[in-house]
Enzyme design. Structure first.
Site, short mmCIF file in Angstrom:
data_model
loop_
_atom_site.label_atom_id
_atom_site.label_comp_id
_atom_site.label_asym_id
_atom_site.label_seq_id
_atom_site.Cartn_x
_atom_site.Cartn_y
_atom_site.Cartn_z
N TYR A 61 0.74 -1.34 0.20
CA TYR A 61 0.05 -0.33 0.50
C TYR A 61 1.20 1.31 -0.54
CZ TYR A 61 0.93 0.83 4.77
OH TYR A 61 1.12 1.72 6.21
N CYS A 62 0.43 2.35 -0.96
CA CYS A 62 0.96 3.71 -0.55
C CYS A 62 -0.07 4.71 0.01
CB CYS A 62 1.58 3.95 -1.22
SG CYS A 62 1.23 3.80 -3.30
N THR A 63 -0.13 5.73 -0.16
CA THR A 63 -0.80 6.98 0.05
C THR A 63 -2.02 7.34 -0.85
OG1 THR A 63 0.68 8.36 0.60
CG2 THR A 63 -1.47 9.66 0.19
N VAL B 168 -3.76 4.35 1.11
CA VAL B 168 -4.52 4.92 2.40
C VAL B 168 -5.70 6.00 1.93
CG1 VAL B 168 -4.11 5.70 4.23
CG2 VAL B 168 -2.95 4.84 2.83
#
Length: 299
Positions: free
Chosen positions: A220-222, A252
């Protein structure tokens, strides 16, 4: 609107000031990226640049737009109608950006709007090294499986699963997915990156490959874009040693919209706009959070 050098990274950026929103207005922030496969020709990329310059001159919107032959990575702000008009013009450009996941954050205070618009030509939307992208092309088949927030949340509860944070360490320091660990779910892994190119070096380490071996891998990342090439690199390197690679669709940002109570997320999500960082109790952003951390460390 004129070209202006912003240093060695962006020697030919286009920048102009944007009129501030009225005090009675509300701000909308738009987050999106779109990879184009096969990549655009230089001529088509120049056409995209011309469209971006024309539309952003006509509409009172600010932000940061990075463009390359491989697509767009953008954060845009303004009034809701103007921001949505921008996306309509972009989709009308051609098939390249039809189906892009546009993420709108509405009803924000006017001080969350950008004061200028910067259009930045880049070689890669996320810099992992141009040679890496050439050797390992990004396609739907070569990358991870995109899971919507609810499906990703459920998968975090699985055993024999790890969750890799594909963000920089200063982002991970203030917020991360750890709630699932208390329930026997996915083990959180922070590669301790200062920049995206560190991911390749981390992935090459024998201890990294041993830790991931036999596991289901979540990433996952932003907002999702950093996972695109990261998942390709991981699958290319050790895809035959892991039990599937999955990534959080929309990042996210989308997860927190789906789980307003935070779900398995703990802390703040660092974002690259005027909100700076958002959390369960600070949906409009808090500001200055990373600088605050740095100052505390110096004492």
């Amino acid at each position: 609107m004129a070209s202006k050098s912003l240093g060695a990274w962006f020697p030919a950026a286009t920048i102009h000031k944007v009129a501030p929103l009225a005090a009675a207005d509300r701000c909308t922030i738009l987050l999106f990226y779109g990879y184009v496969r096969p990549v655009m020709t230089e001529q088509r990329t120049d056409q995209l640049k011309s469209l971006l310059e024309k539309v952003t001159a006509e509409l009172p919107i600010g932000g940061r737009i990075r463009y390359a032959q491989e697509g767009l990575n953008s954060t845009v702000s303004g009034k809701s109608d103007d921001v949505r008009a921008f996306t309509a013009r972009l989709v009308g450009f051609g098939p390249e950006f039809v189906g892009v996941d546009f993420k709108f954050i509405d009803d924000l205070p006017v001080d969350r709007a950008f004061k200028d618009m910067k259009i930045l030509p880049v070689k890669e939307l996320v810099f992992y090294g141009a040679d890496v992208g050439d050797e390992v092309p990004l396609t739907k088949e070569t990358g991870g499986v995109h899971l919507p927030a609810k499906e990703y949340h459920a998968k975090m509860n699985d055993k024999d699963t790890v969750i890799i944070d594909v963000r920089n360490s200063y982002e991970a320091e203030i917020g991360r997915f750890v709630g699932q660990e208390a329930k026997g779910g996915a083990e959180y892994i922070d590669p301790k990156m200062r920049k995206s190119t560190d991911f390749v070096q981390w992935l090459d380490k024998p201890e990294t490959q041993e830790k991931l071996s036999g596991k289901t891998v979540l990433m996952y990342c932003t907002g999702g874009i950093r996972c695109e090439m990261a998942s390709v690199l991981l699958k290319n390197k050790i895809g035959d040693k892991v039990d599937g690679v999955f990534q959080l669709k929309g990042g996210v940002e989308k997860y927190m919209q789906e789980f307003p109570d935070g779900g398995h997320w703990k802390g703040l999500n660092y974002v690259f706009d005027k909100r700076e960082a958002i959390g369960v109790d600070s949906v409009h952003g808090v500001g200055g959070v990373v600088e605050g951390k740095k100052k505390k460390k110096k004492k």
